[in-house]
Design an enzyme around this catalytic site. Sequence first.
Site, short mmCIF file in Angstrom:
data_model
loop_
_atom_site.label_atom_id
_atom_site.label_comp_id
_atom_site.label_asym_id
_atom_site.label_seq_id
_atom_site.Cartn_x
_atom_site.Cartn_y
_atom_site.Cartn_z
N ASP A 1 0.83 -1.22 0.00
CA ASP A 1 0.00 0.00 0.00
C ASP A 1 0.86 1.26 0.00
OD1 ASP A 1 -2.27 -1.51 0.17
OD2 ASP A 1 -2.68 -1.07 2.27
N CYS B 1 -19.63 -7.88 2.35
CA CYS B 1 -19.55 -8.50 1.02
C CYS B 1 -18.51 -9.63 0.98
CB CYS B 1 -19.28 -7.46 -0.06
SG CYS B 1 -17.78 -6.50 0.18
N CYS C 1 -16.04 -2.63 7.02
CA CYS C 1 -17.21 -3.45 6.71
C CYS C 1 -16.73 -4.73 6.04
CB CYS C 1 -18.14 -2.67 5.78
SG CYS C 1 -19.51 -3.64 5.12
N CYS D 1 -23.62 -16.59 -8.82
CA CYS D 1 -23.77 -16.06 -7.45
C CYS D 1 -23.82 -14.53 -7.47
CB CYS D 1 -22.59 -16.53 -6.61
SG CYS D 1 -22.58 -15.85 -4.93
N CYS E 1 -19.43 3.27 0.15
CA CYS E 1 -18.95 2.06 0.82
C CYS E 1 -18.63 2.35 2.30
CB CYS E 1 -17.71 1.56 0.09
SG CYS E 1 -16.94 0.17 0.92
N CYS F 1 -19.60 -14.37 1.12
CA CYS F 1 -19.00 -15.05 -0.03
C CYS F 1 -18.71 -16.52 0.30
CB CYS F 1 -17.70 -14.34 -0.42
SG CYS F 1 -16.89 -15.11 -1.83
N CYS G 1 -22.87 -11.13 -2.70
CA CYS G 1 -22.24 -9.89 -2.23
C CYS G 1 -23.01 -8.67 -2.71
CB CYS G 1 -20.77 -9.83 -2.69
SG CYS G 1 -20.53 -10.07 -4.45
N CYS H 1 -17.12 -16.94 -9.80
CA CYS H 1 -18.35 -16.48 -9.15
C CYS H 1 -19.58 -17.17 -9.72
CB CYS H 1 -18.53 -14.97 -9.32
SG CYS H 1 -17.45 -13.97 -8.30
S1 SF4 Z 1 -20.31 -13.58 -2.98
FE1 SF4 Z 1 -18.28 -14.27 -3.64
S2 SF4 Z 1 -18.69 -15.87 -5.16
FE2 SF4 Z 1 -20.60 -14.76 -4.86
S3 SF4 Z 1 -20.57 -13.20 -6.47
FE3 SF4 Z 1 -19.72 -12.26 -4.66
S4 SF4 Z 1 -17.52 -12.53 -4.85
FE4 SF4 Z 1 -18.47 -13.97 -6.28
S1 SF4 Z 2 -20.65 -4.70 1.67
FE1 SF4 Z 2 -18.66 -4.31 0.69
S2 SF4 Z 2 -19.07 -2.72 -0.84
FE2 SF4 Z 2 -20.83 -2.78 0.55
S3 SF4 Z 2 -20.43 -1.22 2.09
FE3 SF4 Z 2 -19.61 -3.15 2.88
S4 SF4 Z 2 -17.44 -3.21 2.23
FE4 SF4 Z 2 -18.49 -1.64 1.01
#
Ligand code: SF4
Ligand code: SF4
Length: 293
Positions: A124, A236, A233, A183, A206, A240, A186, A180
């Site tokens: 980073d 997402c 957060c 799916c 976000c 997964c 997220c 993915c």
């Molecule tokens: S939850 Fe994971 S597998 Fe499903 S769409 Fe999102 S990134 Fe892809």
């Molecule tokens: S779920 Fe992922 S994209 Fe949505 S607010 Fe949380 S960190 Fe950001």
Amino acid sequence: MNIANQAKTLGFVASGLSRSEKPLFFDTFCAWVDAGKTGRMAWLNRHRNLREDPGRLLPKCQTIISLAYPYSPEKPCTPEGFTMARYSEPQKKDYHDRVRKKAKRLASQIMASYPDSKTRVCVDSAPILERSFAYRSGMGFLGKNNMLIVPGHGSYVFLAEILTTASLPLGDSGPMEDLCGSCTRCLDACPTGALEGPRRLDASRCLSYLTIEHGGDVDPETGEKMGRCFLGCDVCQEVCPFNRVEKANAVSLPGIGEFLKMDDETFKTRFGQTALARPGLERIQRNIKMVLV
Ligand code: SF4
Ligand code: SF4
């Protein structure tokens, strides 16, 4: 030398090599910045020339080694059950220092094997499209949540890069296929709608950006969307299926009352060397007040 084996010995869960060239997603990145989806992170609009050509970060750079270092799947938690995002690991030193040390050891081994070579380690710390190179190297794929996903491990990883002037053999692995499938967990679960579509993030909405990077006032409705998580957060990533290892919350934080009363000196002593130093006490206290509304 076998980079993958050496990287594993140092604790990296995945590694991959790619050539030093224009990143696959450079144009997508520029379009994203130009569309104003970066919030107030003005630094993302700087140094495009460096992002386009890693050879400007390290002259005569030939190879980029992408590395993924795991963080704990346990979510840091206060005694009352309020949480922070997993990456924060508040009981450990800031990951930048820890991961950099590991990557530097690997860089030293590369220089020992290629004595005339030069290296530069990035955690980073330089304008480089790290997910683009990690994807190009074949070490993982980019999920619809915009994270690099390492099959068999998931996305709870910090990314680092070693740039080197050594022309290391790449092998024949190309980018990994998108796993993915159909799916959309997220996209469906994002509490703010920041994931506008597959790999299309409006960072200004976000929660990670709003609670870590964004200073000043935040829309009061954001507090409801944060649930009980007052820094970052993970939603997402939690939904997964590639992050199957579910571990309980780990009570590793002071109570929220203690946080709210904490002074700068105490915060510095306790968290000054950790990833919490970046958002800082004032922002953490602001966030706690938001989740308490
Ligand atoms: S939850 Fe994971 S597998 Fe499903 S769409 Fe999102 S990134 Fe892809
Ligand atoms: S779920 Fe992922 S994209 Fe949505 S607010 Fe949380 S960190 Fe950001």
